[in-house]
Motif scaffolding. Structure first.
Motif, PDB file in Angstrom:
ATOM      1  N   THR A   6      -0.523  14.205  -6.907  1.00 33.07           N
ATOM      2  CA  THR A   6      -1.252  14.524  -5.676  1.00 33.07           C
ATOM      3  C   THR A   6      -1.149  13.352  -4.708  1.00 33.07           C
ATOM      4  OG1 THR A   6      -2.821  15.944  -6.845  1.00 33.07           O
ATOM      5  CG2 THR A   6      -3.496  15.127  -4.688  1.00 33.07           C
ATOM      6  N   LEU A   7      -0.655  13.643  -3.512  1.00 36.65           N
ATOM      7  CA  LEU A   7      -0.491  12.621  -2.481  1.00 36.65           C
ATOM      8  C   LEU A   7      -1.406  12.946  -1.300  1.00 36.65           C
ATOM      9  CD1 LEU A   7       1.075  10.124  -1.416  1.00 36.65           C
ATOM     10  CD2 LEU A   7       2.717  11.736  -0.416  1.00 36.65           C
ATOM     11  N   ALA A   8      -2.383  12.067  -1.046  1.00 36.13           N
ATOM     12  CA  ALA A   8      -3.259  12.225   0.117  1.00 36.13           C
ATOM     13  C   ALA A   8      -2.609  11.544   1.322  1.00 36.13           C
ATOM     14  CB  ALA A   8      -4.628  11.613  -0.172  1.00 36.13           C
ATOM     15  N   TYR A   9      -2.938  12.012   2.522  1.00 37.24           N
ATOM     16  CA  TYR A   9      -2.388  11.375   3.721  1.00 37.24           C
ATOM     17  C   TYR A   9      -3.374  11.531   4.871  1.00 37.24           C
ATOM     18  CZ  TYR A   9      -1.100  16.115   5.224  1.00 37.24           C
ATOM     19  OH  TYR A   9      -1.130  17.439   5.592  1.00 37.24           O
ATOM     20  N   VAL A  10      -3.393  10.531   5.739  1.00 40.78           N
ATOM     21  CA  VAL A  10      -4.333  10.523   6.858  1.00 40.78           C
ATOM     22  C   VAL A  10      -3.711  11.219   8.061  1.00 40.78           C
ATOM     23  CG1 VAL A  10      -5.492   8.430   6.063  1.00 40.78           C
ATOM     24  CG2 VAL A  10      -3.524   8.243   7.611  1.00 40.78           C
ATOM     25  N   PRO A  11      -4.523  11.674   9.026  1.00 34.85           N
ATOM     26  CA  PRO A  11      -3.995  12.356  10.209  1.00 34.85           C
ATOM     27  C   PRO A  11      -2.956  11.505  10.943  1.00 34.85           C
ATOM     28  CG  PRO A  11      -6.372  12.643  10.089  1.00 34.85           C
ATOM     29  CD  PRO A  11      -6.007  11.659   9.014  1.00 34.85           C
ATOM     30  N   GLY A  12      -1.929  12.178  11.422  1.00 37.66           N
ATOM     31  CA  GLY A  12      -0.857  11.500  12.153  1.00 37.66           C
ATOM     32  C   GLY A  12       0.328  11.122  11.288  1.00 37.66           C
ATOM     33  N   ALA A  52      -2.008   8.854  -5.154  1.00 33.17           N
ATOM     34  CA  ALA A  52      -1.637   7.844  -4.156  1.00 33.17           C
ATOM     35  C   ALA A  52      -2.006   8.399  -2.784  1.00 33.17           C
ATOM     36  CB  ALA A  52      -0.147   7.526  -4.232  1.00 33.17           C
ATOM     37  N   ALA A  53      -1.980   7.525  -1.782  1.00 37.33           N
ATOM     38  CA  ALA A  53      -2.319   7.958  -0.420  1.00 37.33           C
ATOM     39  C   ALA A  53      -1.439   7.245   0.591  1.00 37.33           C
ATOM     40  CB  ALA A  53      -3.791   7.686  -0.112  1.00 37.33           C
ATOM     41  N   LEU A  54      -1.092   7.964   1.639  1.00 29.14           N
ATOM     42  CA  LEU A  54      -0.439   7.372   2.802  1.00 29.14           C
ATOM     43  C   LEU A  54      -1.548   7.109   3.805  1.00 29.14           C
ATOM     44  CD1 LEU A  54       2.633   9.779   2.978  1.00 29.14           C
ATOM     45  CD2 LEU A  54       2.704   7.351   2.390  1.00 29.14           C
ATOM     46  N   LEU A  55      -1.872   5.835   4.017  1.00 25.43           N
ATOM     47  CA  LEU A  55      -2.986   5.474   4.891  1.00 25.43           C
ATOM     48  C   LEU A  55      -2.579   4.353   5.842  1.00 25.43           C
ATOM     49  CD1 LEU A  55      -3.641   2.758   3.233  1.00 25.43           C
ATOM     50  CD2 LEU A  55      -5.210   4.179   1.934  1.00 25.43           C
ATOM     51  N   ARG A  56      -3.516   3.969   6.699  1.00 26.46           N
ATOM     52  CA  ARG A  56      -3.224   2.927   7.680  1.00 26.46           C
ATOM     53  C   ARG A  56      -3.882   1.609   7.284  1.00 26.46           C
ATOM     54  NH1 ARG A  56      -3.586   7.462  10.955  1.00 26.46           N
ATOM     55  NH2 ARG A  56      -1.666   7.875  12.104  1.00 26.46           N
ATOM     56  N   SER A 165      -0.988  -0.719  14.031  1.00 28.04           N
ATOM     57  CA  SER A 165      -1.375  -0.138  12.747  1.00 28.04           C
ATOM     58  C   SER A 165      -0.139   0.031  11.875  1.00 28.04           C
ATOM     59  CB  SER A 165      -2.044   1.220  12.976  1.00 28.04           C
ATOM     60  OG  SER A 165      -2.307   1.858  11.746  1.00 28.04           O
ATOM     61  N   ARG A 166      -0.293  -0.314  10.586  1.00 30.92           N
ATOM     62  CA  ARG A 166       0.808  -0.142   9.638  1.00 30.92           C
ATOM     63  C   ARG A 166       0.467   1.003   8.685  1.00 30.92           C
ATOM     64  NH1 ARG A 166       1.205  -5.531   6.601  1.00 30.92           N
ATOM     65  NH2 ARG A 166      -1.056  -5.414   6.906  1.00 30.92           N
ATOM     66  N   VAL A 167       1.425   1.859   8.455  1.00 29.24           N
ATOM     67  CA  VAL A 167       1.258   2.940   7.490  1.00 29.24           C
ATOM     68  C   VAL A 167       1.772   2.438   6.146  1.00 29.24           C
ATOM     69  CG1 VAL A 167       2.006   5.260   6.828  1.00 29.24           C
ATOM     70  CG2 VAL A 167       1.404   4.758   9.204  1.00 29.24           C
ATOM     71  N   ALA A 168       0.988   2.669   5.091  1.00 28.87           N
ATOM     72  CA  ALA A 168       1.336   2.147   3.768  1.00 28.87           C
ATOM     73  C   ALA A 168       1.119   3.207   2.703  1.00 28.87           C
ATOM     74  CB  ALA A 168       0.489   0.912   3.448  1.00 28.87           C
ATOM     75  N   LEU A 169       1.839   3.054   1.604  1.00 24.08           N
ATOM     76  CA  LEU A 169       1.596   3.851   0.407  1.00 24.08           C
ATOM     77  C   LEU A 169       0.644   3.066  -0.472  1.00 24.08           C
ATOM     78  CD1 LEU A 169       2.326   6.311  -1.418  1.00 24.08           C
ATOM     79  CD2 LEU A 169       4.043   4.830  -2.480  1.00 24.08           C
ATOM     80  N   SER A 170      -0.505   3.652  -0.783  1.00 15.20           N
ATOM     81  CA  SER A 170      -1.537   2.962  -1.557  1.00 15.20           C
ATOM     82  C   SER A 170      -1.788   3.694  -2.866  1.00 15.20           C
ATOM     83  CB  SER A 170      -2.827   2.882  -0.737  1.00 15.20           C
ATOM     84  OG  SER A 170      -3.812   2.139  -1.409  1.00 15.20           O
ATOM     85  N   PHE A 171      -1.991   2.927  -3.940  1.00 18.36           N
ATOM     86  CA  PHE A 171      -2.248   3.509  -5.258  1.00 18.36           C
ATOM     87  C   PHE A 171      -3.077   2.523  -6.072  1.00 18.36           C
ATOM     88  CE2 PHE A 171       1.847   1.439  -4.993  1.00 18.36           C
ATOM     89  CZ  PHE A 171       1.873   0.586  -6.085  1.00 18.36           C
ATOM     90  N   PRO A 172      -3.724   2.960  -7.152  1.00 16.79           N
ATOM     91  CA  PRO A 172      -4.623   2.088  -7.903  1.00 16.79           C
ATOM     92  C   PRO A 172      -3.902   0.906  -8.536  1.00 16.79           C
ATOM     93  CG  PRO A 172      -4.977   4.390  -8.483  1.00 16.79           C
ATOM     94  CD  PRO A 172      -3.727   4.333  -7.684  1.00 16.79           C
ATOM     95  N   ILE A 173      -4.591  -0.246  -8.575  1.00 17.36           N
ATOM     96  CA  ILE A 173      -4.021  -1.408  -9.256  1.00 17.36           C
ATOM     97  C   ILE A 173      -3.836  -1.084 -10.732  1.00 17.36           C
ATOM     98  CG2 ILE A 173      -4.534  -3.781  -9.987  1.00 17.36           C
ATOM     99  CD1 ILE A 173      -5.836  -4.200  -7.261  1.00 17.36           C
ATOM    100  N   ARG A 174      -4.830  -0.405 -11.333  1.00 17.27           N
ATOM    101  CA  ARG A 174      -4.694   0.063 -12.713  1.00 17.27           C
ATOM    102  C   ARG A 174      -4.202   1.504 -12.666  1.00 17.27           C
ATOM    103  NH1 ARG A 174      -9.891  -2.069 -16.245  1.00 17.27           N
ATOM    104  NH2 ARG A 174      -9.442  -4.303 -16.087  1.00 17.27           N
ATOM    105  N   ASP A 175      -2.911   1.644 -12.537  1.00 14.59           N
ATOM    106  CA  ASP A 175      -2.335   2.978 -12.388  1.00 14.59           C
ATOM    107  C   ASP A 175      -2.108   3.613 -13.751  1.00 14.59           C
ATOM    108  OD1 ASP A 175      -1.087   5.179 -11.109  1.00 14.59           O
ATOM    109  OD2 ASP A 175       0.834   4.351 -11.725  1.00 14.59           O
ATOM    110  N   GLU A 176      -2.526   4.881 -13.887  1.00 17.32           N
ATOM    111  CA  GLU A 176      -2.388   5.587 -15.151  1.00 17.32           C
ATOM    112  C   GLU A 176      -1.077   6.361 -15.248  1.00 17.32           C
ATOM    113  OE1 GLU A 176      -5.791   8.049 -15.560  1.00 17.32           O
ATOM    114  OE2 GLU A 176      -7.212   6.381 -15.735  1.00 17.32           O
TER     115      GLU A 176
END
Length: 236
Positions: A6-12, A52-56, A165-176
């Motif tokens: 599942t990939l979340a993403y912010v508007p834009g 993970a998420a695509l966020l700013r 603003s920078r767009v980044a791929l973000s995910f948990p430091i302790r990734d399962e």
């Protein structure tokens, strides 16, 4: 590879091109896209609702990795009949005498708030743009958000010295699920399928070496027969 992602993403942010690559490379692993607000993106990943998420950036990064992907141009949005309507570009100094809205989901990270401070802060960027459309003040946003909330009665131009603003791929430091995360990192960074972090290509079948012909030894030498003596013919 099975499972799901599942990939979340912010508007834009438009993840469609990356989703298509994912489907090509991992057809047995469904990818679900979920749009979230800028304020809730980080928590969606921490809670496990999204892998993970695509966020700013800058933004909520507690217990999260963030891999910057690209930087957006910042633009200022104002009514189409504003005195700035003929401008192709503006600077922060140009906004000094104008009310500048700063929504609560703003991620530009201003060192000092430019322009005239508003009475209150709108909840979202969309709220701020609607206030500007009513003829009150201006707002500075990443260009993709100005395009997303575009209105015929508004105009936007680049703000040359605004934070970006920078767009980044973000995910948990302790990734399962590190293997799927590595696949996603490879895709958003444009790595090919043969990359070390991308999906492993199918092993090529080894070509069988042609059978070597047995070397033949040198042909046995034939013993030379002694030449026959020719008897001279007697004359008649």
């Amino acid at each position: 590879m099975t499972g799901s992602f599942t990939l979340a993403y912010v508007p834009g942010v438009t993840p469609g091109k990356w989703a298509r690559v994912w489907e090509e490379r991992l057809p047995e692993t469904p990818l679900t896209l979920v749009q979230v607000t800028a304020a809730e993106a980080g928590e969606k990943v921490r809670s496990g609702e999204a892998d993970a998420a695509l966020l700013r950036l800058p933004g909520d990064r507690e217990d999260l990795h963030a891999i910057p992907l690209y930087t957006e141009t910042s633009v200022v949005v104002f009514p189409k009949d504003h005195e700035f309507a003929a401008a192709d570009e503006l600077s922060v100094e140009d906004l000094a005498e104008h009310v500048l809205w700063q929504p609560l989901d703003d991620t530009l990270g201003w060192d000092a708030q430019p322009g005239q401070a508003p009475v209150e802060r709108p909840e979202t960027t969309l709220d701020a743009i609607q206030i500007v459309a009513a003829g009150v003040g201006m707002v500075v946003v990443p260009q993709s958000l100005a395009r997303l909330h575009h209105r015929k009665d508004l105009k936007f131009v680049p703000l040359s010295d605004a934070p970006q603003s920078r767009v980044a791929l973000s995910f948990p430091i302790r990734d399962e699920n590190p293997e799927l995360i590595e696949h996603m990192i490879g895709i958003v960074r444009g790595r090919t399928v043969n990359s070390t972090r991308g999906p492993a290509p199918e092993p090529e079948k080894k070509k069988q070496a042609p059978k070597q012909q047995q070397r033949r030894g040198p042909a046995p030498q034939q013993k030379k027969q002694p030449a026959k003596r020719v008897k001279p013919r007697r004359g008649r």
